[in-house]
Motif scaffolding. Sequence first.
Motif, short mmCIF file in Angstrom:
data_model
loop_
_atom_site.label_atom_id
_atom_site.label_comp_id
_atom_site.label_asym_id
_atom_site.label_seq_id
_atom_site.Cartn_x
_atom_site.Cartn_y
_atom_site.Cartn_z
N ASN A 73 1.14 -3.97 -7.57
CA ASN A 73 1.76 -4.48 -6.35
C ASN A 73 0.76 -4.71 -5.24
O ASN A 73 0.85 -5.69 -4.49
N GLN A 121 2.35 6.91 0.90
CA GLN A 121 3.59 6.46 1.53
C GLN A 121 4.41 7.66 2.04
O GLN A 121 4.91 7.66 3.16
N ALA A 132 2.71 7.82 -5.84
CA ALA A 132 1.57 7.47 -6.72
C ALA A 132 0.35 8.18 -6.14
O ALA A 132 0.03 9.30 -6.53
N SER A 133 -0.29 7.57 -5.10
CA SER A 133 -1.35 8.30 -4.39
C SER A 133 -0.74 9.32 -3.45
O SER A 133 -1.39 10.26 -3.02
N GLY A 134 0.53 9.10 -3.08
CA GLY A 134 1.22 10.00 -2.16
C GLY A 134 1.13 9.56 -0.71
O GLY A 134 1.72 10.17 0.18
N THR A 191 10.93 0.50 -3.59
CA THR A 191 9.65 -0.05 -3.13
C THR A 191 9.22 -1.34 -3.80
O THR A 191 8.23 -1.94 -3.38
C1 LIG Z 1 6.27 -0.14 -6.12
C2 LIG Z 1 5.48 1.06 -5.69
N1 LIG Z 1 6.14 2.11 -5.21
C3 LIG Z 1 5.49 3.22 -4.80
C4 LIG Z 1 4.11 3.32 -4.87
C5 LIG Z 1 3.47 4.58 -4.42
O1 LIG Z 1 2.69 4.45 -3.30
P1 LIG Z 1 1.67 5.57 -2.82
O2 LIG Z 1 0.37 5.28 -3.53
O3 LIG Z 1 1.58 5.34 -1.35
O4 LIG Z 1 2.21 6.90 -3.18
C6 LIG Z 1 3.38 2.24 -5.36
C7 LIG Z 1 1.93 2.32 -5.44
O5 LIG Z 1 1.24 1.45 -5.89
C8 LIG Z 1 4.09 1.08 -5.78
O6 LIG Z 1 3.44 0.00 -6.25
#
Ligand SMILES: Cc1ncc(COP(=O)(O)O)c(C=O)c1O
Length: 421
Positions: A148, A254, A250-252, A388
């Motif tokens: 994304n 958000q 994912a990375s946390g 998301t």
């Molecule tokens: C659709 C979607 N949701 C959530 C996330 C998680 O984001 P974060 O890395 O800020 O935790 C990602 C990360 O790439 C994503 O593409």
Amino acid sequence: MSVVETAGQVLREGAFGHATALSCRECGHQVALGPFYACPECFGPLEISYDFPAVTREEIEAGPANIWRYKALLPVPSDIEQSPNMEPGFTRLLKAHNLGRELGIDNLWVKDDSTNPTNSFKDRVVACALSAATELHAKVFACPSTGNLANAVAAAGARSGIKTVVFIPANLEKPKQINSAIYTDSLVAVNGNYDDVNKLASEIAGEEDGWAFVNVNVRPYYAEGSKTLGYEIAEQLGWRLPDQVVIPVASGSQLTKVHKAFQELIKLGLVEEKPYKIYGAQATGCGPVATAFKAGVDAIRPVKPDTIAKSLAIGNPADGIYVLDICRETGGAVEEVTDDEIRDGIVLLARTEGIFTETAGGTTTAVLKKLVETGQLDTSLETVFINTGHGLKTLDAIADKVGAAATIDPSYDAFKAAGLV
Ligand SMILES: Cc1ncc(COP(=O)(O)O)c(C=O)c1O
């Protein structure tokens, strides 16, 4: 506009709005605003500190219907709306009546970020990263990505006229590859997983001058874009914080930024202070934060991802320890679900609310369900979960799960015989 100097670069005064410095999240050491992301004292991650002006609800409400309505709270200049950008944000907050009824949650909302310009929340963070890259006179706008982010960077770079180079794991879902390659001729598929791609990006960032890697050397600016999800949820609820929020991890980043947004709104007097719980959602095939949460430990052991939720497949999450802290401190949790549960989550959200989510949203929906079933979520409290990304990006994940209910000859008799009514 007058100018200031940082890292040998001449910058416009106010290039980063009301941001004052980069502060280490570990030791508090402060660094001048510039293309820095690690503390020179302890190598801890840097994040933006501000000296906010007094901001009123009315001023925000009079702003544009995108993330720049919160520009006073972001590291962007006051003339940000003049720059070509993707103008993401102010996505719909929908009352999830049917899903709420199905799960037994009295008051459930979905923040649907799949309607952003490139159909994921990443347009928010990229808009802030692009502003920083522009103010820092970057020549190339780049990122390592689980998909994304690459879509959002490639599109924003095209619109702003800056060269983009985006790096993805070679086994990424085809639609996400096409969604990047359509905007840039510099999509690089790397033989390895996201963590390998990320390592490569850090190496290139160290070697090449003038490259702004949105989630590496301009990460502090990029990450602030996720705060707008928190601001919007509060504003759309009528300047109120919800009781509970469920967020994919994912990375946390958000999750930590939604929490930061809520705290800022309280400090600025824009919402009333109240307790709220934050929950993180991961896939079992890449659940290092959920594992640490359940084990009650502080250290996060990196994993090799193996899940259909490729957008969440970060085995060594940069913000993992902060996610743990926030979920524990607020009384939330970090839960994980299997790939089958993720597929079921995608179908559940589509069939109850008419929202087609990608695997990340399937994970969040399935975790929401599991939190209810395991008694971890109080169903009497107002709950928001964040969708998301859009399901058209991960069609393969559910291709074998849904399809035609019947294949019939073109006659009324054949239709009646199919027994659908
Ligand atoms: C659709 C979607 N949701 C959530 C996330 C998680 O984001 P974060 O890395 O800020 O935790 C990602 C990360 O790439 C994503 O593409």
